[in-house]
Design a protein around this motif. Structure first.
Motif, short mmCIF file in Angstrom:
data_model
loop_
_atom_site.label_atom_id
_atom_site.label_comp_id
_atom_site.label_asym_id
_atom_site.label_seq_id
_atom_site.Cartn_x
_atom_site.Cartn_y
_atom_site.Cartn_z
N SER A 1 0.83 -1.21 0.00
CA SER A 1 0.00 0.00 0.00
C SER A 1 0.87 1.25 0.00
CB SER A 1 -0.90 0.02 1.24
OG SER A 1 -1.58 1.25 1.33
N ASP B 1 -7.47 0.90 2.60
CA ASP B 1 -8.56 1.74 2.12
C ASP B 1 -8.71 1.55 0.62
OD1 ASP B 1 -10.61 3.57 2.32
OD2 ASP B 1 -9.34 5.25 2.91
N LYS B 2 -9.71 2.22 0.06
CA LYS B 2 -9.91 2.19 -1.38
C LYS B 2 -8.59 2.52 -2.06
CE LYS B 2 -14.69 3.59 -1.05
NZ LYS B 2 -15.62 4.68 -1.20
N GLY B 3 -8.29 1.82 -3.12
CA GLY B 3 -7.03 2.01 -3.82
C GLY B 3 -5.97 1.00 -3.42
N HIS C 1 -7.57 -4.24 0.04
CA HIS C 1 -8.86 -3.77 0.56
C HIS C 1 -10.04 -4.43 -0.15
CE1 HIS C 1 -11.67 -1.02 2.46
NE2 HIS C 1 -12.15 -0.68 1.28
N VAL C 2 -9.80 -5.00 -1.31
CA VAL C 2 -10.86 -5.58 -2.13
C VAL C 2 -11.22 -6.96 -1.58
CG1 VAL C 2 -11.54 -6.26 -4.46
CG2 VAL C 2 -10.01 -4.31 -4.13
#
Length: 157
Positions: A47, A57-59, A63-64
């Protein structure tokens, strides 16, 4: 210099603890990165915005939810006298023993070793189980360990 001498590593005791000592040959292949190199590995492979697994977080690919398996128990195997990794983990990861892996505790604490070394000493690495992620160099598979005694298998993007 990219590495910290194991003798200087703040968590050295997890590899030298009397109850689970690591063989000298394996100790030579456990290489903690400096904070700067750890940060670089984390930002490139885990990350660029989150400092640890609790803050994805998103991105962030991790997180997916859909890339991860359902949680699988590792605590039972860790508590047993058997040294083998949980079979579900070994079914998912089919790397050669000489594959370079990064065990990523958090942004400033990453260890490089070989898959074979990790397999033999995984219980030591998991003395700290607060969300570390294991990835292989140039490999898509990832393992995310959780302090509740489970792990998830996933394929990173």
């Amino acid at each position: 210099m990219n590495y910290v001498e194991l003798e200087q590593y703040s968590r050295k005791w997890i590899f030298t603890h009397a109850s689970m000592p690591v063989a000298a040959d394996d100790l030579e292949q456990i290489k903690p990165f400096t904070q700067a190199r750890s940060s670089q590995i984390w930002c490139e492979h885990i990350s660029s915005q989150s400092p640890d697994a609790d803050h994805f977080d998103k991105g962030d690919w991790a997180h997916v939810d859909k890339i991860w398996s359902d949680p699988i128990d590792w605590q039972h195997a860790w508590d047993s006298d058997d040294i083998d990794l949980p079979p579900e983990l070994l079914e998912f990861i089919e790397w050669e023993d000489n594959t370079t892996v990064f065990f990523c505790y958090e942004k400033y604490n990453v260890i490089e070793t070989k898959w074979g070394v990790f397999k033999r000493n995984w219980k030591n690495f998991l003395f700290f189980d607060d969300g570390p992620i294991l990835i292989g160099r140039k490999k898509k598979q990832a393992l995310w360990f959780n302090s509740n005694g489970t792990f998830k298998c996933g394929n990173r993007s």
